[in-house]
Design an enzyme around this catalytic site. Structure first.
Site, PDB file in Angstrom:
ATOM      1  N   ALA A  61       0.842  -1.196   0.000  1.00  0.00           N
ATOM      2  CA  ALA A  61       0.000   0.000   0.000  1.00  0.00           C
ATOM      3  C   ALA A  61       0.876   1.244   0.000  1.00  0.00           C
ATOM      4  CB  ALA A  61      -0.895   0.001   1.246  1.00  0.00           C
ATOM      5  N   VAL A  62       0.544   2.173  -0.855  1.00  0.00           N
ATOM      6  CA  VAL A  62       1.244   3.466  -0.899  1.00  0.00           C
ATOM      7  C   VAL A  62       0.197   4.554  -0.706  1.00  0.00           C
ATOM      8  CG1 VAL A  62       2.570   5.061  -2.359  1.00  0.00           C
ATOM      9  CG2 VAL A  62       3.081   2.605  -2.403  1.00  0.00           C
ATOM     10  N   GLU A  93      -1.992 -12.442  -5.177  1.00  0.00           N
ATOM     11  CA  GLU A  93      -3.314 -12.346  -5.809  1.00  0.00           C
ATOM     12  C   GLU A  93      -3.683 -10.878  -5.905  1.00  0.00           C
ATOM     13  OE1 GLU A  93      -3.421 -14.585  -3.036  1.00  0.00           O
ATOM     14  OE2 GLU A  93      -3.499 -16.459  -4.156  1.00  0.00           O
ATOM     15  N   ASN A  98      -8.651  -4.322 -10.214  1.00  0.00           N
ATOM     16  CA  ASN A  98      -7.597  -3.393  -9.787  1.00  0.00           C
ATOM     17  C   ASN A  98      -6.511  -3.323 -10.868  1.00  0.00           C
ATOM     18  OD1 ASN A  98      -5.804  -1.792  -8.419  1.00  0.00           O
ATOM     19  ND2 ASN A  98      -5.810  -3.000  -6.530  1.00  0.00           N
ATOM     20  N   TYR A 105       2.352  -4.555 -10.856  1.00  0.00           N
ATOM     21  CA  TYR A 105       3.031  -5.843 -10.676  1.00  0.00           C
ATOM     22  C   TYR A 105       3.701  -6.300 -11.981  1.00  0.00           C
ATOM     23  CZ  TYR A 105       0.596  -6.295  -6.193  1.00  0.00           C
ATOM     24  OH  TYR A 105       0.141  -6.097  -4.918  1.00  0.00           O
TER      25      TYR A 105
HETATM   26  C1  LIG Z   1      -0.197  -0.537  -6.495  1.00  0.00           C
HETATM   27  C2  LIG Z   1       0.670   0.461  -5.728  1.00  0.00           C
HETATM   28  C3  LIG Z   1       1.293  -0.242  -4.502  1.00  0.00           C
HETATM   29  C4  LIG Z   1       1.806   0.949  -6.642  1.00  0.00           C
HETATM   30  O1  LIG Z   1       2.687   1.792  -5.902  1.00  0.00           O
HETATM   31  P1  LIG Z   1       3.269   3.147  -6.547  1.00  0.00           P
HETATM   32  O2  LIG Z   1       4.250   3.716  -5.608  1.00  0.00           O
HETATM   33  O3  LIG Z   1       2.111   4.026  -6.916  1.00  0.00           O
HETATM   34  O4  LIG Z   1       3.946   2.605  -7.879  1.00  0.00           O
HETATM   35  P2  LIG Z   1       5.299   3.150  -8.584  1.00  0.00           P
HETATM   36  O5  LIG Z   1       5.251   4.623  -8.631  1.00  0.00           O
HETATM   37  O6  LIG Z   1       6.476   2.528  -7.919  1.00  0.00           O
HETATM   38  O7  LIG Z   1       5.107   2.571 -10.056  1.00  0.00           O
HETATM   39  C5  LIG Z   1       6.046   1.738 -10.708  1.00  0.00           C
HETATM   40  C6  LIG Z   1       5.502   1.400 -12.069  1.00  0.00           C
HETATM   41  O8  LIG Z   1       4.291   0.624 -11.944  1.00  0.00           O
HETATM   42  C7  LIG Z   1       3.373   0.971 -12.997  1.00  0.00           C
HETATM   43  N1  LIG Z   1       2.193   1.625 -12.410  1.00  0.00           N
HETATM   44  C8  LIG Z   1       2.033   2.023 -11.123  1.00  0.00           C
HETATM   45  N2  LIG Z   1       0.799   2.559 -10.942  1.00  0.00           N
HETATM   46  C9  LIG Z   1       0.189   2.496 -12.149  1.00  0.00           C
HETATM   47  C10 LIG Z   1      -1.083   2.917 -12.605  1.00  0.00           C
HETATM   48  N3  LIG Z   1      -1.997   3.489 -11.789  1.00  0.00           N
HETATM   49  N4  LIG Z   1      -1.394   2.704 -13.912  1.00  0.00           N
HETATM   50  C11 LIG Z   1      -0.503   2.135 -14.740  1.00  0.00           C
HETATM   51  N5  LIG Z   1       0.728   1.724 -14.363  1.00  0.00           N
HETATM   52  C12 LIG Z   1       1.068   1.897 -13.081  1.00  0.00           C
HETATM   53  C13 LIG Z   1       4.121   1.946 -13.896  1.00  0.00           C
HETATM   54  O9  LIG Z   1       4.812   1.188 -14.861  1.00  0.00           O
HETATM   55  C14 LIG Z   1       5.091   2.582 -12.910  1.00  0.00           C
HETATM   56  O10 LIG Z   1       6.238   3.136 -13.537  1.00  0.00           O
HETATM   57  P3  LIG Z   1       6.155   4.642 -14.161  1.00  0.00           P
HETATM   58  O11 LIG Z   1       5.471   5.504 -13.151  1.00  0.00           O
HETATM   59  O12 LIG Z   1       7.595   4.975 -14.375  1.00  0.00           O
HETATM   60  O13 LIG Z   1       5.344   4.499 -15.423  1.00  0.00           O
HETATM   61  C15 LIG Z   1      -0.132   1.712  -5.255  1.00  0.00           C
HETATM   62  O14 LIG Z   1      -0.758   2.275  -6.391  1.00  0.00           O
HETATM   63  C16 LIG Z   1      -1.224   1.407  -4.233  1.00  0.00           C
HETATM   64  O15 LIG Z   1      -0.968   1.465  -3.023  1.00  0.00           O
HETATM   65  N6  LIG Z   1      -2.449   1.124  -4.710  1.00  0.00           N
HETATM   66  C17 LIG Z   1      -3.599   0.913  -3.796  1.00  0.00           C
HETATM   67  C18 LIG Z   1      -3.457  -0.369  -3.024  1.00  0.00           C
HETATM   68  C19 LIG Z   1      -3.352  -1.565  -3.955  1.00  0.00           C
HETATM   69  O16 LIG Z   1      -4.078  -1.682  -4.929  1.00  0.00           O
HETATM   70  N7  LIG Z   1      -2.402  -2.479  -3.602  1.00  0.00           N
HETATM   71  C20 LIG Z   1      -2.205  -3.717  -4.332  1.00  0.00           C
HETATM   72  C21 LIG Z   1      -3.338  -4.670  -4.047  1.00  0.00           C
HETATM   73  S1  LIG Z   1      -2.993  -6.325  -4.486  1.00  0.00           S
END
Ligand SMILES: CC(C)(COP(=O)(O)OP(=O)(O)OC[C@H]1O[C@@H](n2cnc3c(N)ncnc32)[C@H](O)[C@@H]1OP(=O)(O)O)[C@@H](O)C(=O)NCCC(=O)NCCS
Length: 134
Positions: A61-62, A93, A98, A105
């Site tokens: 989670a971020v 999973e 999402n 991933y």
């Molecule tokens: C999923 C999550 C952990 C990603 O963390 P983040 O810090 O936002 O991701 P990053 O900035 O490190 O992204 C790395 C790469 O992932 C991909 N990515 C991340 N978010 C994305 C989005 N919303 N749409 C498309 N690609 C995405 C991109 O390739 C990105 O690289 P780029 O920004 O250079 O294009 C975050 O969005 C989150 O907490 N989401 C809500 C909780 C959740 O869904 N957790 C996973 C449940 S299983």
């Protein structure tokens, strides 16, 4: 503190875990969590369970205001660089609805290996993904 972060991040992305659930998971054998800090405050966290040669991502989670700034990637890079040498695969999973997490991933080199219909409490299907260290 991590529970409020989890709640913020998962408000529109599935099941929110409260403080008690997170604490219960953290004390289980093989469970590790890493917290990413921005300006000395938690920006995100990753929780993983490792049993023998497999690891499972329990949650990541971020904080919404800090998403798409590399925090999630930094957490996974840290995990991968500290992974036990006997681990061959990392599984997770993710809900089929999402799509941002699925893309995240994929960007971390996880690949879809299957589906679990009705996996979540609202009946949503899960995509099973795997990262191979072989
Ligand atoms: C999923 C999550 C952990 C990603 O963390 P983040 O810090 O936002 O991701 P990053 O900035 O490190 O992204 C790395 C790469 O992932 C991909 N990515 C991340 N978010 C994305 C989005 N919303 N749409 C498309 N690609 C995405 C991109 O390739 C990105 O690289 P780029 O920004 O250079 O294009 C975050 O969005 C989150 O907490 N989401 C809500 C909780 C959740 O869904 N957790 C996973 C449940 S299983």
């Amino acid at each position: 503190m991590l529970a409020s972060l989890h709640q913020e991040a998962f408000e529109n992305n599935g099941e929110v875990w409260d403080e008690r659930s997170l604490k219960e998971l953290l004390v289980l054998p093989g469970v590790t969590a890493w917290v990413a800090l921005r300006e000395s405050k938690p920006a995100g966290f990753l929780m993983v369970r490792t049993v023998l040669d497999e690891s499972e991502v329990l949650t990541v989670a971020v904080r919404p205001s800090l998403q798409r700034k590399g925090v999630g990637r930094a957490l996974f890079n840290h995990f991968f660089s500290h992974i036990k040498p006997d681990v061959s695969f990392v599984y997770l999973e993710v809900s089929i609805v999402n799509s941002s997490a699925t893309k995240f991933y994929e960007s971390c080199n996880f690949q879809e290996i299957g589906r679990r219909p009705g996996y979540y409490s609202d009946g949503t299907e899960a995509v099973v993904m795997r990262y191979s260290l072989l």
